[in-house]
Design an enzyme around this catalytic site. Structure first.
Site, short mmCIF file in Angstrom:
data_model
loop_
_atom_site.label_atom_id
_atom_site.label_comp_id
_atom_site.label_asym_id
_atom_site.label_seq_id
_atom_site.Cartn_x
_atom_site.Cartn_y
_atom_site.Cartn_z
N ARG A 15 -60.62 1.36 124.24
CA ARG A 15 -61.59 2.41 124.57
C ARG A 15 -62.46 2.74 123.35
NH1 ARG A 15 -57.34 6.75 126.70
NH2 ARG A 15 -56.08 5.58 125.21
N LYS A 75 -57.66 7.46 120.06
CA LYS A 75 -56.24 7.60 119.75
C LYS A 75 -56.04 8.29 118.42
CE LYS A 75 -53.30 6.81 121.95
NZ LYS A 75 -52.78 7.66 123.06
N TYR A 94 -57.47 12.44 120.47
CA TYR A 94 -56.08 12.72 120.85
C TYR A 94 -55.22 12.67 119.60
CZ TYR A 94 -57.20 12.05 125.79
OH TYR A 94 -57.73 12.18 127.05
N HIS A 96 -51.48 14.25 119.68
CA HIS A 96 -50.07 14.23 120.12
C HIS A 96 -49.12 14.37 118.92
CE1 HIS A 96 -51.31 13.27 124.16
NE2 HIS A 96 -52.03 12.29 123.71
N GLU A 118 -55.86 16.96 123.57
CA GLU A 118 -54.85 17.30 124.57
C GLU A 118 -54.46 18.78 124.59
OE1 GLU A 118 -54.26 15.44 121.92
OE2 GLU A 118 -52.45 16.13 120.91
N SER A 134 -55.09 11.47 132.28
CA SER A 134 -53.90 11.63 133.10
C SER A 134 -54.15 11.09 134.51
CB SER A 134 -53.51 13.11 133.17
OG SER A 134 -53.08 13.54 131.91
N ASP A 198 -41.04 19.23 140.50
CA ASP A 198 -41.71 20.03 139.47
C ASP A 198 -40.98 21.37 139.35
OD1 ASP A 198 -44.83 19.75 138.17
OD2 ASP A 198 -43.88 21.72 138.06
N VAL A 239 -43.71 14.86 132.97
CA VAL A 239 -43.62 16.30 132.68
C VAL A 239 -44.43 16.62 131.42
CG1 VAL A 239 -41.31 16.38 133.68
CG2 VAL A 239 -41.57 16.20 131.23
N LEU A 240 -44.88 17.83 131.32
CA LEU A 240 -45.56 18.28 130.09
C LEU A 240 -45.32 19.76 129.89
CD1 LEU A 240 -47.53 17.78 127.70
CD2 LEU A 240 -49.39 18.41 129.24
N MET A 301 -51.56 4.07 128.12
CA MET A 301 -51.75 3.36 129.40
C MET A 301 -53.24 3.22 129.76
SD MET A 301 -48.58 5.15 131.37
CE MET A 301 -48.76 4.35 132.94
N1 LIG Z 1 -48.77 7.35 128.36
C1 LIG Z 1 -50.06 7.58 128.53
O1 LIG Z 1 -50.90 6.70 128.34
C2 LIG Z 1 -50.52 8.94 128.99
C3 LIG Z 1 -51.83 9.13 129.47
C4 LIG Z 1 -52.19 10.40 129.94
C5 LIG Z 1 -51.27 11.45 129.91
N2 LIG Z 1 -50.02 11.21 129.40
C6 LIG Z 1 -48.99 12.24 129.35
O2 LIG Z 1 -48.47 12.52 130.64
C7 LIG Z 1 -47.84 13.79 130.60
C8 LIG Z 1 -48.25 14.61 131.82
O3 LIG Z 1 -49.61 14.95 131.70
P1 LIG Z 1 -50.36 15.82 132.81
O4 LIG Z 1 -51.80 15.82 132.48
O5 LIG Z 1 -49.95 15.41 134.17
O6 LIG Z 1 -49.77 17.27 132.50
P2 LIG Z 1 -49.83 18.54 133.47
O7 LIG Z 1 -49.71 19.75 132.60
O8 LIG Z 1 -50.97 18.44 134.44
O9 LIG Z 1 -48.49 18.38 134.35
C9 LIG Z 1 -47.21 18.47 133.82
C10 LIG Z 1 -46.30 19.00 134.90
O10 LIG Z 1 -44.95 18.95 134.41
C11 LIG Z 1 -44.28 20.06 134.97
N3 LIG Z 1 -43.05 20.28 134.20
C12 LIG Z 1 -42.88 20.79 132.96
N4 LIG Z 1 -41.59 20.76 132.60
C13 LIG Z 1 -40.91 20.23 133.65
C14 LIG Z 1 -39.54 19.93 133.89
N5 LIG Z 1 -38.60 20.16 132.97
N6 LIG Z 1 -39.22 19.36 135.08
C15 LIG Z 1 -40.16 19.08 136.02
N7 LIG Z 1 -41.48 19.36 135.84
C16 LIG Z 1 -41.84 19.91 134.67
C17 LIG Z 1 -45.28 21.21 134.88
O11 LIG Z 1 -44.96 22.26 135.77
C18 LIG Z 1 -46.57 20.47 135.28
O12 LIG Z 1 -46.84 20.56 136.67
C19 LIG Z 1 -48.26 14.40 129.26
O13 LIG Z 1 -47.22 14.24 128.32
C20 LIG Z 1 -49.43 13.58 128.84
O14 LIG Z 1 -49.64 13.58 127.44
C21 LIG Z 1 -49.64 9.98 128.94
#
Ligand SMILES: NC(=O)c1ccc[n+]([C@@H]2O[C@H](COP(=O)([O-])OP(=O)(O)OC[C@H]3O[C@@H](n4cnc5c(N)ncnc54)[C@H](O)[C@@H]3O)[C@@H](O)[C@H]2O)c1
Length: 376
Positions: A15, A75, A94, A96, A118, A134, A198, A239-240, A301
């Site tokens: 990217r 990144k 980003y 993190h 983020e 996301s 959730d 989760v986040l 990803m």
């Molecule tokens: N690997 C990658 O390339 C990549 C890309 C984009 C986002 N992400 C990551 O994905 C994750 C999720 O991002 P998002 O935008 O969907 O966040 P978001 O805030 O929209 O959603 C997170 C959800 O997790 C829930 N949650 C929190 N703790 C919980 C638990 N213990 N059990 C169940 N649910 C729980 C929250 O209620 C919320 O609905 C983040 O860590 C983000 O950094 C990773």
């Protein structure tokens, strides 16, 4: 303002942080866009396309960091980039940091003002700069999981959607936020049986309406997850807890209850991972096995689909880049409380409490950290 765009150097990252449209907006508003030669190629954007909109093309990262006041990236800065960051820089990317003590200390030592995409919030408390990636990561999570479930790739050998007369695969999605919802939409599109967990009842209510009853929504507890794990073919962790290290929602002991060669996709890996057995992988070598369970934990990803991701990301970041360029970093964060929440490191201090907690350094409020800082 002189806005610099280096070529991303993280493994398999294609990217770029600014498109020709972004260059045009900056130049039209009186700023300079300094783009490293070749920065856009991974996203099918040539130097000529940037130049046509008024960018200056610089030969290498040293020149970009050397001339720019603000560095816009995708990144988190890699060690060779951290070495080029100075106290006069604003770094917008980003980060993190909660899972990256070495990087956090490197940025603290630089003295720069570091704004993490983020943790920037909109007026509703949502994460506008995390959301587009996301959306992409959620869609890839199901796509990748379906592929890895194929037998030759080490999976159980089950087709996500089944066929007439043969049941579909079971997909558990833990965390029904932006990632989880988009992962669920693709899983439903592929006709899998989908279960979304959730901790927010409000969120589960919204999802129930969005899915129109086609997926089950379940309140996430240790027990509710544990009870369903043995039936699952694909588990997507999404989760986040804003800015903090991801909580572990599946333990190593629980893997023993799962079907052999089921697949875990840990999207939360960029926040340290939400499965106890997760460690970050790359697109070139995306999976590994623990106790007979295949893990996919690629930390960037969306980097796999740069043509989609670059435009999705820059559509969201561009207004903030312009705000910072037009008002200066300090002016912009003082005028926009949501942008101010993005400031993770400033004046050598950590200014975002969950990161300070995770790293074990003192938390210092942004205004205090910025008193006397070099960035303006
Ligand atoms: N690997 C990658 O390339 C990549 C890309 C984009 C986002 N992400 C990551 O994905 C994750 C999720 O991002 P998002 O935008 O969907 O966040 P978001 O805030 O929209 O959603 C997170 C959800 O997790 C829930 N949650 C929190 N703790 C919980 C638990 N213990 N059990 C169940 N649910 C729980 C929250 O209620 C919320 O609905 C983040 O860590 C983000 O950094 C990773």
């Amino acid at each position: 303002m002189r806005v610099g765009v280096p070529t991303e150097v993280k493994t398999d990252e294609y990217r770029v942080a600014l498109t020709p449209a972004g260059v045009r907006e900056l130049v039209d508003q009186g700023h300079n866009a300094l783009v490293q030669s070749g920065a856009g190629l991974g996203s099918a954007i040539t130097d000529e396309m940037y130049e046509a909109q008024g960018a200056s093309i610089l030969p290498d990262a040293e020149a970009v960091f050397g001339e720019a006041e603000m560095i816009v990236k995708v990144k988190e800065p890699q060690p060779q980039e951290v070495a080029l960051i100075e106290s006069r820089h604003t770094v917008f990317t980003y980060l993190h940091l909660a899972a990256e003590p070495e990087l956090t200390h490197g940025l603290m030592e630089s003295g720069a003002l570091c704004i993490a995409y983020e943790t920037v919030e909109d007026v509703h408390g949502r994460l506008p700069l995390l959301a587009p990636m996301s959306e992409v990561a959620g869609k890839i999570a199901t796509q990748a999981g379906a592929f890895i479930l194929e037998k030759p790739l080490g999976g159980r050998g089950i087709l996500l959607g089944g066929v007439p007369g043969v049941a579909a695969a079971n997909v558990m999605i833990i965390g029904g936020g932006v990632v989880g919802m988009h992962a669920a939409f693709i899983a439903l599109g592929m006709e899998a049986s989908v279960f979304v967990f959730d901790r927010s009842i409000e969120r589960l209510r919204d999802l129930d309406i969005a899915f129109g009853g086609r997926a089950d929504t379940i309140f996430a507890t240790t027990l509710s997850i544990e009870e369903r794990l043995p039936d699952m073919d694909l588990v997507i962790g999404a989760v986040l807890v804003h800015g903090a290290r991801a909580p572990h929602v599946v333990t190593r002991a629980q893997l023993g209850s799962m079907k052999r060669h089921a697949v875990l996709v840990d999207v939360s890996i960029d926040q340290g991972g939400c499965f106890e057995t997760s460690h970050a992988t790359t697109h070139s070598d995306p999976t590994y096995e623990v106790d007979g369970i295949t893990h996919y934990c690629v930390a960037n990803m969306p980097g796999a689909v740069p043509i989609t991701s670059t435009y999705a990301l820059t559509n969201a970041t561009m207004p903030y880049v312009l705000e910072i360029a037009n008002h200066g970093a300090i002016g912009a964060i003082n005028a926009n409380a949501g942008l101010k929440l993005g400031v993770n490191v400033a004046g050598g201090q950590v200014t975002y409490a969950p990161v300070a907690d995770a790293i074990g350094v003192p938390y210092v409020p942004v205004d205090e950290a910025l008193a006397g800082a070099a960035v303006r």
